[in-house]
Design an enzyme around this catalytic site. Structure first.
Site, PDB file in Angstrom:
ATOM      1  CG  ASP A 151      28.957  43.760  31.818  1.00 56.32           C
ATOM      2  OD1 ASP A 151      29.305  44.856  31.347  1.00 56.32           O
ATOM      3  OD2 ASP A 151      29.202  43.394  32.981  1.00 56.32           O
ATOM      4  CD  GLU A 184      40.473  46.644  37.014  1.00 56.45           C
ATOM      5  OE1 GLU A 184      40.624  47.871  36.984  1.00 56.45           O
ATOM      6  OE2 GLU A 184      39.713  46.056  36.222  1.00 56.45           O
ATOM      7  CG  ASP A 214      39.417  44.985  32.546  1.00 56.32           C
ATOM      8  OD1 ASP A 214      40.143  45.816  33.099  1.00 56.32           O
ATOM      9  OD2 ASP A 214      38.297  45.270  32.060  1.00 56.32           O
ATOM     10  CG  ASN A 258      32.675  42.583  33.030  1.00 54.20           C
ATOM     11  OD1 ASN A 258      31.947  41.937  33.770  1.00 54.20           O
ATOM     12  ND2 ASN A 258      32.360  43.812  32.609  1.00 54.20           N
ATOM     13  CG  HIS A 289      32.562  44.992  38.049  1.00 51.14           C
ATOM     14  ND1 HIS A 289      31.883  45.402  39.177  1.00 51.14           N
ATOM     15  CD2 HIS A 289      33.683  45.752  37.990  1.00 51.14           C
ATOM     16  CE1 HIS A 289      32.574  46.383  39.771  1.00 51.14           C
ATOM     17  NE2 HIS A 289      33.671  46.606  39.070  1.00 51.14           N
TER      18      HIS A 289
END
Ligand code: CA
Length: 566
Positions: free
Chosen positions: A221, A294, A251, A157, A255
């Site tokens: 990001d 996740e 991970d 991410n 997002h």
């Protein structure tokens, strides 16, 4: 005829080398690399997974910094982990003094300036404090020799702020890496969807403006709208699979994209689209590689990360995601003496999860207060939590130290307190290091250590070893379906686990009082056979033929249902 649990042999799986596995360490990324590398990223469509090895397997989450220090600098490392593999699984099915796990999840091991490693600065190099790329290769070889698979944390991410990509991106807007990150001229004032931290951060470097970083300014990001970012992350993932890894723990997958403030930073359609693309690429190269995401959210929001099971058996997106709601429900249920929280999550999963999804279950991870602390250090509750986790369906992950009741390192909010060194002994260095450990041991080291529990048949460690072996010997416990049972006591958590050849009845008593069930739901023609030894469970048959069971507080019972004489 029912297959007896004890008759199913338990053999260590020998992982085969990856197809196309290379022998040399791959070269570092060419910062000037052109798009010819994209030729390798066209996946063969709909290649199925070959990950049945992961169904029902028991994983162990390792924070390398805290597991074992081999060179006396107080910091755990890969050679140290190798030296402790026999504790996890010695590869010999005849011994029973190892834990017996099937896989390990390495928390981030790539080059990073932080203690935790979630801000990667070089995705091709093992962090020097942990060892070398050769050490990683040797770890995989030593693990495979024992039947242990290795999955590594893969943080895609965001990068660390000190990654060269971001350094160049932040310096000049005409850098080829500028659009690898997410920029805007003004600060829109968004906050993290879970907290108060800002998600846009001013760039003090030459390129000015604001960059997006959902976790904090030190973790910018990546911009997954950029095809070069999409391809680079696929290339790096495959690189580690070629170096010996058997899968990746991904991970922060919910997002990857953000479209606006608040919830616009979670679960965007573009994130699902990229994960499908990523998954297809992994399947095209290593269909036997396990991916677990996740996605820390509700059951109905986790479910879409499995994608569709129609084009690809198991999943055309992530074949597995961590089950945060179930983890919370188990702990909550034990603390309240109530089965309902677990039943509620099982019902929601039944409604939303596709058939064939691999549920990555756990009790606690590195972001949560230690289980022993959450359950107030109550030994019967710790044993009960282990029994619930290891009798439910899915692929359970144990967090290192959980098996010896490792407590939180203190009452503060710091994440380090959840990640303290593994206490192998009660000595000052704890058998972890000959030096001063990088972080103090958690309270309770005198009793919550491996040496003290290893030879004690009544220890929590012994219970974990027993439960893992019971699970591995039972096809129904390992890969069977689940049928929850409505039992006439609020603290009774009961369910059937079944495959065509075996049915197991599981009852957990979550209450602090004895539990008596006067009529077990045993199908006609079957009788329950106690398989969970060392339990003080009373099982009787009433004159009318009903089976009556009595469980002490926080006890569990596992019965195989067999046909007498079969
Ligand atoms: Ca070290």
């Amino acid at each position: 005829m029912a297959v007896l649990i004890a008759s199913v042999s338990c053999t260590a799986h020998q992982a085969s080398p990856a197809p196309g596995k290379t022998s040399g360490v791959a070269t570092r990324p060419d910062i000037q690399r052109d798009d010819t590398s994209r030729a390798t990223t066209t996946p063969r469509p709909d290649r199925p997974w070959q990950i049945d090895w992961a169904r029902g397997a028991v994983f162990y989450q390792v924070f390398v910094r805290s597991f074992h220090d081999s060179d006396g600098d107080g910091v755990g490392d890969l050679p140290g982990l190798i030296s402790r593999l026999d504790y996890l699984n010695d590869g010999d099915p005849k011994t029973d003094d190892d834990l017996g796990i099937d896989g390990i999840w390495l928390m981030p091991v790539f080059a990073s300036p932080s203690y935790h490693g979630y801000d990667v600065v070089d995705y091709e190099e093992i962090d020097r404090e942990y060892g070398s790329n050769d050490d990683f290769r040797r770890l995989c070889e030593e693990a495979h020799r024992r039947g242990i698979r290795v999955i590594t944390d893969f943080v895609m991410n965001h990068t660390g702020r000190d990654h060269l990509w971001f350094q160049l991106a932040a310096e000049r807007t005409d850098s080829e890496f500028h659009d690898w990150y997410v920029w805007r001229d003004d600060d829109p004032g968004w906050f993290q969807p879970w907290g108060n931290g800002p998600t846009w951060h001013g760039n003090p470097r030459g390129a000015g403006g604001y960059y997006y970083g959902i976790f904090w300014g030190g973790m910018p990001d990546l911009d997954f709208r950029n095809p070069r970012v999409r391809d680079e992350m696929k290339r790096l993932a495959v690189l580690w699979l070629q170096r010996g890894a058997d899968g990746l723990r991904l991970d922060a997958t919910r997002h990857l994209f953000a479209s606006g403030p608040g919830d616009g930073q979670n679960d965007q359609p573009e994130s699902h689209a990229y994960l499908k693309e990523f998954s297809a690429h992994i399947r095209s190269v290593r269909p036997d590689a396990f991916l677990v995401g996740e996605n820390w959210t509700s059951t109905e929001r986790i479910a879409p990360y499995f994608g569709s099971i129609d084009p690809v058996r198991g999943s055309d997106e992530l074949p597995s995601s961590f089950n945060f709601p179930l983890a919370g429900a188990i702990v909550d249920g034990i603390n309240r003496g109530a089965a309902q929280p677990v039943h509620d999550v099982l019902a929601a999963m039944k409604q939303h999860y596709p058939d064939g999804a691999i549920d990555a279950t756990f009790l606690r991870n590195h972001d949560q207060i230690r289980l022993a602390t959450a359950l107030r250090g109550h030994p019967p509750s710790l044993g009960l939590a282990a029994a619930i986790l290891l009798t439910l369906p899915g692929t359970p992950f144990l967090y290192y130290g959980e098996e010896i009741g490792l407590q939180n390192g203190g009452n503060g909010p710091e994440d380090e307190l959840k990640r303290t060194p593994m206490p192998w002994t009660a000595e000052p260095g704890g058998g972890f290091t000959t030096a001063t450990p990088w972080h103090p041991f958690a309270p309770g080291q005198a009793t919550d250590n491996v040496a003290a529990q290893r030879r004690d048949p009544d220890s929590l460690l012994a219970r974990y070893r027993h439960l893992i072996r019971m699970r591995k010997r039972s096809e129904a416990l390992r890969i069977g379906d689940i049928t929850p049972l409505a039992l006439p006591a609020p603290g009774a958590l009961g369910f059937l686990r079944s495959t065509p050849s075996q049915t197991v009845l599981v009852i957990h008593n979550l209450e602090s009082a004895r539990l008596t069930l006067d009529s077990l739901p045993i199908p006609r023609g079957f009788r329950p056979h106690d398989r969970l030894t060392r339990m003080t469970v009373t099982l009787e048959r009433a004159p009318d033929g009903a089976w009556r069971v009595e469980l002490p507080p926080r006890a569990s019972a596992v019965f195989e249902l067999i046909r007498p004489g079969s």
